[in-house]
Design an enzyme around this catalytic site. Structure first.
Site, PDB file in Angstrom:
ATOM      1  N   ARG A 235       0.836  -1.221   0.000  1.00  0.00           N
ATOM      2  CA  ARG A 235       0.000   0.000   0.000  1.00  0.00           C
ATOM      3  C   ARG A 235       0.865   1.263   0.000  1.00  0.00           C
ATOM      4  O   ARG A 235       0.515   2.270   0.632  1.00  0.00           O
ATOM      5  CB  ARG A 235      -0.959   0.040   1.187  1.00  0.00           C
ATOM      6  CG  ARG A 235      -1.696  -1.248   1.466  1.00  0.00           C
ATOM      7  CD  ARG A 235      -2.556  -1.700   0.329  1.00  0.00           C
ATOM      8  NE  ARG A 235      -3.225  -2.951   0.657  1.00  0.00           N
ATOM      9  CZ  ARG A 235      -3.914  -3.669  -0.232  1.00  0.00           C
ATOM     10  NH1 ARG A 235      -4.012  -3.282  -1.484  1.00  0.00           N
ATOM     11  NH2 ARG A 235      -4.491  -4.787   0.124  1.00  0.00           N
TER      12      ARG A 235
ATOM     13  N   ASN B 154       2.912  -7.447   7.941  1.00  0.00           N
ATOM     14  CA  ASN B 154       2.926  -8.795   7.362  1.00  0.00           C
ATOM     15  C   ASN B 154       4.408  -9.142   7.240  1.00  0.00           C
ATOM     16  O   ASN B 154       5.021  -8.986   6.203  1.00  0.00           O
ATOM     17  CB  ASN B 154       2.252  -8.811   5.984  1.00  0.00           C
ATOM     18  CG  ASN B 154       0.771  -8.481   6.092  1.00  0.00           C
ATOM     19  OD1 ASN B 154       0.137  -8.791   7.089  1.00  0.00           O
ATOM     20  ND2 ASN B 154       0.220  -7.851   5.074  1.00  0.00           N
TER      21      ASN B 154
ATOM     22  N   LYS C 139       1.299  -8.105  14.280  1.00  0.00           N
ATOM     23  CA  LYS C 139      -0.022  -8.430  13.716  1.00  0.00           C
ATOM     24  C   LYS C 139      -0.140  -9.938  13.849  1.00  0.00           C
ATOM     25  O   LYS C 139       0.676 -10.675  13.295  1.00  0.00           O
ATOM     26  CB  LYS C 139      -0.057  -8.010  12.251  1.00  0.00           C
ATOM     27  CG  LYS C 139      -1.262  -8.523  11.460  1.00  0.00           C
ATOM     28  CD  LYS C 139      -1.227  -7.968  10.030  1.00  0.00           C
ATOM     29  CE  LYS C 139      -2.366  -8.476   9.176  1.00  0.00           C
ATOM     30  NZ  LYS C 139      -2.347  -7.914   7.810  1.00  0.00           N
TER      31      LYS C 139
ATOM     32  N   GLU D  58      -5.766 -12.031   8.736  1.00  0.00           N
ATOM     33  CA  GLU D  58      -5.489 -12.090   7.302  1.00  0.00           C
ATOM     34  C   GLU D  58      -4.377 -13.092   6.990  1.00  0.00           C
ATOM     35  O   GLU D  58      -3.453 -12.812   6.229  1.00  0.00           O
ATOM     36  CB  GLU D  58      -5.128 -10.692   6.772  1.00  0.00           C
ATOM     37  CG  GLU D  58      -6.227  -9.682   7.022  1.00  0.00           C
ATOM     38  CD  GLU D  58      -5.991  -8.318   6.403  1.00  0.00           C
ATOM     39  OE1 GLU D  58      -4.827  -7.914   6.268  1.00  0.00           O
ATOM     40  OE2 GLU D  58      -6.993  -7.664   6.059  1.00  0.00           O
TER      41      GLU D  58
ATOM     42  N   ASP E 299     -11.609  -0.869   8.202  1.00  0.00           N
ATOM     43  CA  ASP E 299     -10.274  -0.747   7.616  1.00  0.00           C
ATOM     44  C   ASP E 299     -10.081   0.581   6.891  1.00  0.00           C
ATOM     45  O   ASP E 299     -10.140   0.625   5.669  1.00  0.00           O
ATOM     46  CB  ASP E 299     -10.059  -1.907   6.632  1.00  0.00           C
ATOM     47  CG  ASP E 299      -8.592  -2.126   6.325  1.00  0.00           C
ATOM     48  OD1 ASP E 299      -7.748  -1.580   7.046  1.00  0.00           O
ATOM     49  OD2 ASP E 299      -8.304  -2.866   5.366  1.00  0.00           O
TER      50      ASP E 299
ATOM     51  N   GLU F 286      -4.634   4.383   1.233  1.00  0.00           N
ATOM     52  CA  GLU F 286      -4.972   3.091   0.614  1.00  0.00           C
ATOM     53  C   GLU F 286      -6.353   3.084  -0.042  1.00  0.00           C
ATOM     54  O   GLU F 286      -6.487   2.709  -1.204  1.00  0.00           O
ATOM     55  CB  GLU F 286      -4.881   1.991   1.675  1.00  0.00           C
ATOM     56  CG  GLU F 286      -5.330   0.639   1.149  1.00  0.00           C
ATOM     57  CD  GLU F 286      -5.273  -0.455   2.204  1.00  0.00           C
ATOM     58  OE1 GLU F 286      -4.738  -0.226   3.295  1.00  0.00           O
ATOM     59  OE2 GLU F 286      -5.783  -1.552   1.903  1.00  0.00           O
TER      60      GLU F 286
ATOM     61  N   TRP G 249     -13.745 -10.914   2.829  1.00  0.00           N
ATOM     62  CA  TRP G 249     -13.060  -9.980   3.727  1.00  0.00           C
ATOM     63  C   TRP G 249     -14.001  -9.270   4.688  1.00  0.00           C
ATOM     64  O   TRP G 249     -13.571  -8.476   5.520  1.00  0.00           O
ATOM     65  CB  TRP G 249     -12.275  -8.938   2.910  1.00  0.00           C
ATOM     66  CG  TRP G 249     -11.285  -9.598   2.017  1.00  0.00           C
ATOM     67  CD1 TRP G 249     -11.392  -9.778   0.664  1.00  0.00           C
ATOM     68  CD2 TRP G 249     -10.067 -10.240   2.403  1.00  0.00           C
ATOM     69  NE1 TRP G 249     -10.320 -10.479   0.197  1.00  0.00           N
ATOM     70  CE2 TRP G 249      -9.475 -10.777   1.246  1.00  0.00           C
ATOM     71  CE3 TRP G 249      -9.416 -10.416   3.633  1.00  0.00           C
ATOM     72  CZ2 TRP G 249      -8.271 -11.481   1.272  1.00  0.00           C
ATOM     73  CZ3 TRP G 249      -8.212 -11.109   3.651  1.00  0.00           C
ATOM     74  CH2 TRP G 249      -7.655 -11.629   2.485  1.00  0.00           C
TER      75      TRP G 249
END
Ligand code: GCV
Length: 841
Positions: free
Chosen positions: A177, A219, A296, A300, A381, A409, A558
């Site tokens: 992003r 991530n 995190k 996801e 989000d 984003e 999602w």
């Protein structure tokens, strides 16, 4: 001589590429008149090279030199002096001064300007540097009068998160992003050799009070913890340290297995605990001032403690304990949800918005003292409009940070201007009424409401190697505002903007008026043309999160749903009949959202599932509001171009053109948004627009209806991303296409707007002719010009507009477009609008 002059001109132009952002130290108007009110020398107290007080001294010399052309001497002098250091260093030298000094909290500063003498004292070294930057900002705005200021930050945690990947490639490239180029930290799996940009970034961040940067993506790639990469991280910390910016790291919860070779990553397993302790000790050996970790987990697809049926607190505490001997803290994200179990069709009550509170309730008193829960501002989000996450009202013992997103984003990816401070202010001012007492979000994240020590702000920034940092000059006001609000959320959006504009573009009143007008209208406009009434930003949720694709907002795994059908729309989040989300708020707030009458219109569809014919407080129906808002928002975006054009010649050409290009693009793309969303809901509901605009475009000539040679008609998906649901594409990858028509409009001057698709598969070219005379030619290279997510599809993401103004045509003129495909991009065209002056459609 001539070549020297030329170099000087080039030098000036290069200086305005955005790299120095608001720290340009450009000469202030009538600088020489103020010289007497400025210090002549700089004295730093106990300064060590590579640490903030030393940096503060250097900034004062550079700043006053650039702003006023006054060369300061370093060290004691007979004239006026700027003295900078920590309170303790100052008091050591002047014990009697102690009484007169105010109380400062960590990172706070005291500033006294009197007849050219300046005293800048920080509670710590970082505070001293903040004080120096503050002083420079004040004088850069032309204020050289005497003043005294005590400034303490509202909260101790003021971090930035970068979502930088170790390696380029994959679905998200170098920065997840990120729209401003590649990572300034990592390349090819390692830490970059040249960390100049990382140091420059730290300088910018220090000047707005940011005290830590998590450099890698949440991530996280476990390979960041190899000994070689740890050495590289130490180099990043070294370039941060002069600015008082600490390094933080995102961790991959499964690293003990992925990297350590253990057969488990169970947080309660001793071998796992020992492994993490070893890693942490090794990191602190290299970086004794490391800020801590960001994690995190179980979200996801990321691993986490729940994989072993452990609680999130077990997971967070694992890291907290390894950090305690070193004084580090852990920001543990509340962004936890399981996208594998969310099913819209089978379960009316399924709701991702519920997840954070569901997971964290019951854990508040289970976290170690150095754990902070990092909560996104809204429950989903980073949407254009969300209610404040109710979890902020649930954590009374454990401190929270609010996670804001500077990188846009869902909000136009820096290809659309959206000034975010007004949105953040609205969120921060929101009163959650916990226990029926005033409980504004800003007080909660300052630790004032519940008394936690560790609280604050985390901003996802995602700068890149582009000299503009974020990919757009105007987007930098968001980074500036983020730091300013994290320091003091009472500051106003316009006040912050004014400061930023002066520092970035200078003092010209017209420049200020234009930037203020564009910026302050930008969030409402974007909300109007992207997704209003709390329906979320209607971007393509399965692809780049950029262009319109309202259909993708349902049936996806999602949990970002609108539950739109032929008659009704909106998520029912009531306790009475819906997902129960409204009940996560304190009773007063829950009652407000539970009742359709008391729910503000701008969140109506967030909380209620209603017919398209539901009347709003304005008296309009939901569907008519949709139509009107999309017309209004996109009309506002057109005005940004004309406003900006007034600044030609008043700011440097480089930044003027850069911004203009984006605003023209945004104006065109806002029409794509308007028509896609309106067409989609018109099709679904069958309810016509009262003003007859939707689906009726009398100035348009659909490309598929033109006389085609080498082009063929192509049905676009999603259908609403094309006017008339079709576009034309060349018959093969090497065929040149021609689309021709005879104009029936009365002779005169027209704006010719061509809507086309610029995919990231090649650089097609298009030529527009009137009566065989070339009007203009352009290339499909937006994937290089704009940092927004690239897409290989013909859709709302790649749809764009090119306008040629004031073209003379005759009744009966031949209008022709020639498209040359390139690579796999088949020079697609949607339509041409032949617009009388003043009309945009
Ligand atoms: C870093 C959203 C974004 C992801 C991001 C995630 C998160 O889902 O689209 O790119 O991942 O939030 O905040 O963890």
């Amino acid at each position: 001589m001539r070549s020297l002059l030329w170099l000087a001109v080039v030098g000036l132009a290069v200086a305005e590429d955005g790299l120095s952002a608001w720290l340009r130290y450009a000469r202030v108007p009538s600088a020489s008149r103020h010289l007497g009110k400025l210090p002549s020398a700089v004295v730093t107290l106990n300064a060590t090279k590579g640490y903030p007080v030393h940096t503060a001294g250097k900034e004062l010399v550079d700043g006053i030199g650039g702003l006023f052309g006054k060369k300061l001497t370093v060290g004691k002098s007979k004239g006026t002096t700027a003295t900078v250091g920590t309170v303790s260093a100052y008091v050591d030298k002047n014990p009697s001064a102690a009484k007169g000094l105010p109380d400062l909290v960590e990172d706070g500063f005291y500033l006294k300007v009197s007849k050219g003498n300046v005293l800048i004292l920080g509670q710590n070294e970082r505070g001293a540097l903040y004080g120096a930057f503050h002083y420079l900002s004040v004088i850069a705005q032309g204020n050289v009068s005497d003043f005294t200021l005590t400034s303490n930050p509202d909260a101790p945690v003021r971090w930035v998160n970068q979502w930088d990947n170790m390696q380029d490639g994959g679905t998200h490239g170098s920065v997840e992003r990120g729209y401003g180029g590649d990572s300034i930290f990592f390349w090819d799996g390692y830490i970059r050799e040249d960390l100049t940009r990382a140091g420059q970034y730290a300088r910018l961040l220090a000047s707005i009070g940011i005290n830590a940067v998590v450099a890698n993506n949440v991530n996280a790639n476990a390979s960041i913890l190899t000994p070689e990469n740890m050495d590289g991280l130490a180099r990043i910390a070294d370039v941060f340290r002069p600015y008082g910016v600490q390094l933080g790291l995102s961790l991959n919860f499964a690293a003990p297995q992925l990297l350590g070779g253990l057969d488990t990553f169970d947080p309660l397993d001793n071998s796992v605990v020992n492994w993490w302790q070893g890693i942490t000790d090794n990191l602190y050996k290299r970086i004794p001032d490391m800020a801590g970790y960001l994690v995190k987990a179980n979200s996801e697809g990321q691993p986490g403690p729940m994989t072993y049926n452990r609680t999130l607190a077990d997971g967070a505490n694992l890291f907290a304990r390894t950090l305690q001997p070193h004084g580090g803290i852990i920001l543990f994200r509340a962004f936890v949800y399981d996208h594998r179990t969310l099913n819209q069709t089978l379960d009316w009550k399924a709701d991702r918005a519920n997840a954070a509170a569901d997971y964290f309730d019951g854990l508040d008193d289970k976290f170690e003292d150095n754990v902070v829960i990092q909560i996104k501002y809204g429950p989903i989000d980073f949407q254009v409009r969300e209610p404040v996450s109710p979890l902020f009202g649930h954590l009374r013992k454990t401190g929270a940070t609010i996670e804001l997103q500077i990188t846009q984003e869902y909000l136009g990816q820096q290809a659309h201007v959206v000034y975010l401070a007004p949105m953040w202010k609205e969120l921060l001012d929101f009163d959650l009424r916990v226990d029926s007492k005033p409980s504004t979000l800003k007080d909660i994240v300052a630790g004032k409401r519940f008394g936690q020590k560790l609280t604050g702000y985390a901003g996802v920034v995602n700068v890149g190697t582009n000299t503009t940092w974020l990919g757009s000059h105007l987007a930098m006001s968001n980074l500036y505002a983020y730091g300013k609000l994290a320091w003091d959320p009472e500051q106003t959006s316009t006040g912050i903007l004014k400061e930023w504009t002066t520092l970035t573009f200078g003092h010209d009143k017209l420049v200020h008026d234009v930037i203020t007008k564009i910026s302050m209208e930008s969030w409402p406009a974007y909300e109007d043309y992207s997704g209003n009434l709390g329906i979320q930003t209607l971007t393509d949720i399965l692809l780049g999160h950029y262009g319109p694709n309202p259909g993708s907002q349902d049936g996806n795994p999602w949990g970002q749903w609108t539950r739109a059908d032929d008659d009704t729309i909106g998520m029912d989040r009531t306790v009475r009949n819906g997902t129960g989300f409204a009940g996560q708020y304190s009773p007063e707030i829950a009652a407000m959202y539970e009742n359709i009458e008391t729910t503000p219109d701008n969140l109506l569809l967030w909380f209620h599932h209603v017919p398209y014919t539901q009347k709003l407080k304005s008296g309009k129906t939901v569907i008519q509001h949709f139509y009107d808002a999309h017309y209004k928002g996109s009309a506002t975006a057109q005005t940004f171009v004309t406003l900006w054009e007034k600044l030609k010649g008043r700011i440097d050409r480089e930044r003027y053109e850069h911004v203009l290009f984006r605003l023209i693009y945004q104006a065109g793309h806002s029409l794509v948004w308007r028509d896609s969303v309106n067409q989609f809901y018109f099709n679904k509901s069958g309810i016509p627009d009262e003003l007859g605009r939707v689906g009726n475009h009398k100035y348009r000539i659909e490309a598929e209806k033109m006389e085609l040679k080498g082009y063929k008609s192509y049905r676009v998906s999603p259908f609403e991303a094309a006017s008339g649901f079709h576009c034309v594409v060349t018959e093969t990858n090497s065929t040149v296409g021609e689309a021709k028509t005879t104009l029936k409009v009365p002779s005169g001057k027209y704006d010719l707007a061509v809507n086309y698709y610029d995919m990231a598969l090649g650089n097609s070219t298009w030529e527009l002719f009137v009566d065989r005379k070339l009007v203009g030619k352009w290339k499909g290279d937006l994937e290089y010009e704009l940092g927004r997510a690239p897409s290989p599809y013909i859709d709302g993401q790649t749809a764009a507009r090119k306008t040629f103004k004031g073209v003379r045509v005759k009744k009966g003129s031949e209008l022709k477009i020639v498209g040359r495909p390139d690579g796999l991009e088949p020079a697609p065209i949607d339509y041409i609008s032949v617009l009388p002056e003043g009309i945009v459609d």
